[in-house]
Write a protein that holds these residues in place. Structure first.
Motif, PDB file in Angstrom:
ATOM      1  N   LEU A 108       0.869  -1.144  -0.046  1.00 19.44           N
ATOM      2  CA  LEU A 108       0.096   0.010   0.002  1.00 19.44           C
ATOM      3  C   LEU A 108       0.736   1.301   0.137  1.00 19.44           C
ATOM      4  N   CYS A 154       1.052   7.382  -5.811  1.00 19.54           N
ATOM      5  CA  CYS A 154       0.216   6.306  -5.119  1.00 19.54           C
ATOM      6  C   CYS A 154      -0.199   4.957  -6.018  1.00 19.54           C
ATOM      7  N   LEU A 183     -16.836   8.526 -13.764  1.00 16.24           N
ATOM      8  CA  LEU A 183     -17.727   8.812 -12.693  1.00 16.24           C
ATOM      9  C   LEU A 183     -18.277   9.914 -12.765  1.00 16.24           C
ATOM     10  N   SER A 235      -3.649   4.381 -15.022  1.00 14.80           N
ATOM     11  CA  SER A 235      -4.662   3.682 -15.792  1.00 14.80           C
ATOM     12  C   SER A 235      -5.938   3.646 -14.880  1.00 14.80           C
ATOM     13  N   ARG A 236      -5.785   4.048 -13.624  1.00 12.79           N
ATOM     14  CA  ARG A 236      -6.860   3.956 -12.506  1.00 12.79           C
ATOM     15  C   ARG A 236      -7.399   5.327 -13.023  1.00 12.79           C
ATOM     16  N   ARG A 269     -16.160  12.934  -3.982  1.00 12.55           N
ATOM     17  CA  ARG A 269     -15.510  12.112  -2.983  1.00 12.55           C
ATOM     18  C   ARG A 269     -14.266  11.382  -3.103  1.00 12.55           C
ATOM     19  N   VAL A 270     -14.056  11.064  -4.488  1.00 12.99           N
ATOM     20  CA  VAL A 270     -12.502  10.349  -4.680  1.00 12.99           C
ATOM     21  C   VAL A 270     -11.552  11.469  -4.366  1.00 12.99           C
ATOM     22  N   GLU A 324      -0.973   3.637 -10.470  1.00 12.32           N
ATOM     23  CA  GLU A 324      -0.831   3.763 -11.872  1.00 12.32           C
ATOM     24  C   GLU A 324      -1.965   4.784 -12.189  1.00 12.32           C
ATOM     25  N   ASP A 326      -9.108   4.939 -16.594  1.00  9.80           N
ATOM     26  CA  ASP A 326     -10.267   4.047 -17.138  1.00  9.80           C
ATOM     27  C   ASP A 326     -11.449   4.295 -16.363  1.00  9.80           C
ATOM     28  N   ASP A 351     -19.252  11.819  -7.481  1.00 12.61           N
ATOM     29  CA  ASP A 351     -18.266  10.670  -7.093  1.00 12.61           C
ATOM     30  C   ASP A 351     -16.938  11.208  -7.283  1.00 12.61           C
ATOM     31  N   LYS A 368     -11.232  11.942  -0.853  1.00 10.81           N
ATOM     32  CA  LYS A 368     -10.684  10.745  -0.110  1.00 10.81           C
ATOM     33  C   LYS A 368      -9.056  10.641  -0.133  1.00 10.81           C
TER      34      LYS A 368
END
Lengths: 631, 166
Positions: B49, B117, B128, B121-122, B135-136, B119, B125, B132, B139
């Motif tokens: 992590l 933290c 949202l 690609s997160r 929120r992301v 890749e 891809d 959303d 966070k």
């Protein structure tokens, strides 16, 4: 050999043929005779010597013989869902007020209700399910099996003439699917053996270590007029309250007195033997730090008071407190035998099959946990003066208190930090609120994994709340089990806590029974719209889902289920709790509903947390979009 | 949740062997983690992590609430060790595939900061809704994404504009 025994018990062969067959299978004549004798339980002599009325002749349908034997064994409740073939059983109860039927509308819920009742009372839970729905029941039998809960699971199987003929709802050897998760399974072979077979099922289920058993009675036998002898429970009850060997107990007592850094672990067998009070007395007498549970390998009860200064949390191979354990006493915890470097291990267990199974044990003792603890206390007192014992206990307690008081401050700080301000509802906040809301003698029924984070904010054991959960097995148990617990203890507050995952496992079926029987329990759904723990554990190790930030498996928020509305559809009032400031008032309304004799459900909007918690991404896939025709 | 429970049981069983395969870097707190954490799970959990102090504090407190023997006086040490050694930007493996993000204000921020933290690609891809993304981003900042308030707003606007649902 098992087939021989089956034929003998069902009166298909004589005792002579049984012993001959056993000898042919390799047993000595003496052993074969002894086994035949054991199978004739109780002995004819014991029956002849029984008090008047303890053995009585009964004539009626096979179904009536079955229920009369249950009644004679002290069964007060049958949890069931109906099927056509079971009709003779229920017909026999039309004029039988001693047994109350509690209906569920799916077999899993039926077993979970019986299991909750059995855990709360220590008595046998009886569940009768539809034959064709047996696989549904087995999902919850797993919990009873793993936690050694006495359950008699029965079904009316298809008529004997139809076996093997590809008949309606017939699948061959259905009983064999119960084998891995029952202590015993049987199909009654004749109407004359129903009473005896029922007794045997009760005996096997209830005799410690307890377990589920499966009894199948063919439909035609339930309908046949037959006769049988009904026995009072005392004639076939095997209490297994075994006292330990005196020498072993003295040796254990000496080791615990002389230890420099002892540790006591404890488990569910303490609860099953009702030895909680004696366990605390032993810990106090010797100043033994007490540990229970190990990560996910927890336990379904909390027999040691969690606010006691000697309660230090979990038991691990390498304890950070106490350090350098040199004597480890394990009281009835099946996961408590650990290979601790440098420690001598004493394990007192009720279940010989799992004793010394996974780690070396220097002093294994099979005994009733309560009786063994009583003997251990006496042995300790006989080996040292009061003054010496007090000195030993005080020294150990002082060290334990230094650790546990610091941990209590840590837990309080975490609770405080998540309770001050903010609208989101975190587990920690809810745990703090529940501790304030619950009665001191409440029963907390827990069917969650991530929700276990609330446990440290609440007090359990001793003269405080009682905890009833399941081991880390299968979900979908909690709401139905809560009904069984409330049935057993109607005068105590019962809170059942499930996750949204657990609710979806069981479906809404338990709500039907809660409403039908006016079971005044409060039910909380910890709704974080996710298999939150699973996502955390999957993503923590990296992998393609973590790297892509795509949660292919765990997000439950689409569709966003309104569990309070589901409850209302079943006649159970409830509400959604969206913000932390709403918790108190919602709990007050739940209490009011319970006081009015009604169940209540709170759909609590719990904050999703951990790795990937912010993402609501999930695979979009529409079957409607696959259509070429809008039909 | 069912499978998660089973999964944990497997981890418990496998913990000793797996724990030996992961080397923790030296530093104050290492020995606490090496002992307290490995009683229940392998060390590839924490070492896989990347989180800032707030993110690591969540995990440490979560484990304490589940029974980990970490003392009150050790919490800060453990959080600092984890955030220093497994924080944003530390030892992230190179991306498996090159990701091209659309041009626009905020692109550079997202490319540089988010990839400390995970890749890219997160991001590439994802599709949202506005709330959303709100929120992301909140966070991510809360668990250690290296973004100032203004930068977070810029990154958020970029993400909402370019990665909305199709």
């Amino acid at each position: 050999m098992k087939e021989l025994v089956r034929q003998y018990l069902d009166k298909g062969i004589s005792r002579r043929k049984l012993t001959t067959g056993l000898s042919a299978a390799g047993m000595t004549t003496v052993a074969a005779k002894a086994m035949a004798q054991a199978l004739s339980s109780p002995t004819p002599q014991a029956v002849a010597a029984a008090p008047a009325g303890a053995v009585r002749d009964f004539k009626g349908t096979g179904g009536a013989v079955f229920t009369q034997q249950l009644k004679a064994a002290g069964v007060e409740y049958i949890f069931f869902n109906p099927s056509t073939a079971d009709a003779p059983i229920y017909d026999s109860l039309v004029n039988e007020p001693a047994i109350q039927l509690i209906k569920g509308v799916q077999e899993g819920a039926v077993v979970a209700m019986a299991d909750g009742y059995a855990r709360a009372t220590g008595k046998l839970g009886v569940a009768i399910v539809a034959n064709v729905g047996l696989p549904n029941a087995l999902t919850q039998v797993v919990n009873s099996w793993k936690d050694q809960i006495p359950i008699l699971l029965a079904a009316a199987s298809i008529a004997q003439d139809n076996v093997g003929r590809e008949q309606f709802q017939e699948y061959e050897h259905i009983e064999s699917m119960t084998q891995p998760i029952t202590k015993w399974n049987w199909v009654a072979a004749s109407s004359d053996t129903i009473a005896e077979t029922t007794r045997r099922a009760i005996k096997y289920a209830s005799t410690p270590p307890a377990a589920p058993v499966y009894l199948s009675i063919p439909e035609n036998l339930l309908r046949l007029e037959s006769s049988g002898q009904i026995y009072d429970h005392a004639l076939f009850n095997v209490p297994m309250t075994i006292r330990p060997a005196k020498d072993d107990i003295e040796r254990a007592a000496r080791m615990l007195i002389e230890a420099k850094s002892p540790l006591m672990s404890f488990g569910d067998e303490v609860t099953l033997c009702k030895g909680e009070k004696e366990m605390v007395e032993l810990a106090d007498l010797l100043g033994l730090p007490a540990a229970g549970g190990t990560g996910a390998l927890g336990f379904w009860s909390k027999p040691f008071p969690t606010r006691h200064p000697l309660f230090i949390g979990g038991v691990f191979r390498q304890m950070r407190f106490p350090e350098n354990v040199d004597v480890h006493l394990n009281l009835g915890f099946k996961h408590g035998e650990l290979a601790m470097a440098g420690a001598k291990q004493i394990s007192i267990r009720r279940d010989p099959a799992s004793l010394a199974r996974g780690a070396p044990v220097d002093l294994p003792i099979v005994a009733d946990i309560r009786l063994a603890t009583i003997d251990l206390i006496e042995a300790v007192k006989s080996l040292a003066t009061k003054e010496r014992l007090k000195q030993i206990a005080d020294d150990r307690l002082e060290k334990a208190r230094a650790f546990t008081s610091e941990q209590a401050k840590l837990i309080a700080r975490i609770g405080r930090e998540h309770s001050d301000g903010g609208t989101a509802i975190r587990m920690e906040r809810l745990g703090v609120e529940l501790e304030q809301w619950l009665d001191k003698d409440a029963i907390y029924v827990c069917d969650v994994d991530s929700g276990k984070r609330m446990d440290p904010f609440m007090n359990f054991g001793g003269d405080d709340k009682r905890y009833i959960g399941t081991g880390p097995n299968i979900l979908g148990w909690g709401m139905a089990a809560g009904l069984g617990v409330k049935l057993a203890f109607p005068n105590q507050q019962v809170l059942s806590v499930v996750g949204d995952g657990s609710f979806l496992f069981s479906g809404p079926q338990p709500l039907w029974s809660l409403a039908r029987y006016e079971a005044p329990t409060t039910n909380i759904v910890l709704n974080n719209k996710s298999y939150n723990n699973e996502r955390n554990r999957i993503w923590m190790t990296g992998g393609a889902q973590f790297k892509a930030g795509r949660d292919f498996t765990c997000y439950n928020g689409s569709p966003d289920v309104d569990y309070a509305a589901v409850a209302k559809a079943f006649g159970v009032d409830g509400e959604k709790v969206m913000e932390a400031s709403q918790i108190k008032d919602a709990l007050a309304r739940a209490r009011k509903a319970n006081m009015d004799g009604k169940p209540y459900l709170l759909d609590v909007n719990i904050q999703r947390d951990g790795v990937g918690a912010a993402s609501t991404w999930h695979p979009e896939y529409s079957i409607a979009d696959k259509r070429a025709r809008k039909v | 949740m069912l499978r998660s429970i089973v999964f944990t049981g497997l981890i418990l069983a496998a913990a000793p062997a797996a724990a030996q395969q992961v080397q923790l870097p030296p530093g104050e707190g290492r020995d606490i983690i090496a002992t307290a954490c490995t009683q229940c799970h392998a060390l590839n959990f924490p070492t896989s992590l990347r989180e800032g102090p707030a993110g690591w504090r969540f995990h440490v407190e979560d484990m304490i609430l589940r029974g980990a023997q970490i003392k009150n006086s050790e919490v800060e040490t453990v959080v600092n060790y984890l955030a220093s050694n497994f924080g944003p930007g530390v030892n992230i493996p190179p991306p498996a595939t090159r990701v091209s993000l659309p041009e626009g204000e905020g692109k550079q921020l997202v490319e540089q900061r988010c990839s400390t933290c995970h890749e890219l690609s997160r991001v590439g891809d994802a599709r949202l809704a506005r709330q959303d993304w709100d929120r992301v981003v909140a966070k991510m900042v809360s668990i250690g994404a290296p973004l100032t308030d203004d930068e977070a707003k810029t990154a958020l606007t970029y993400l909402q504009k370019n990665f909305a649902p199709k």
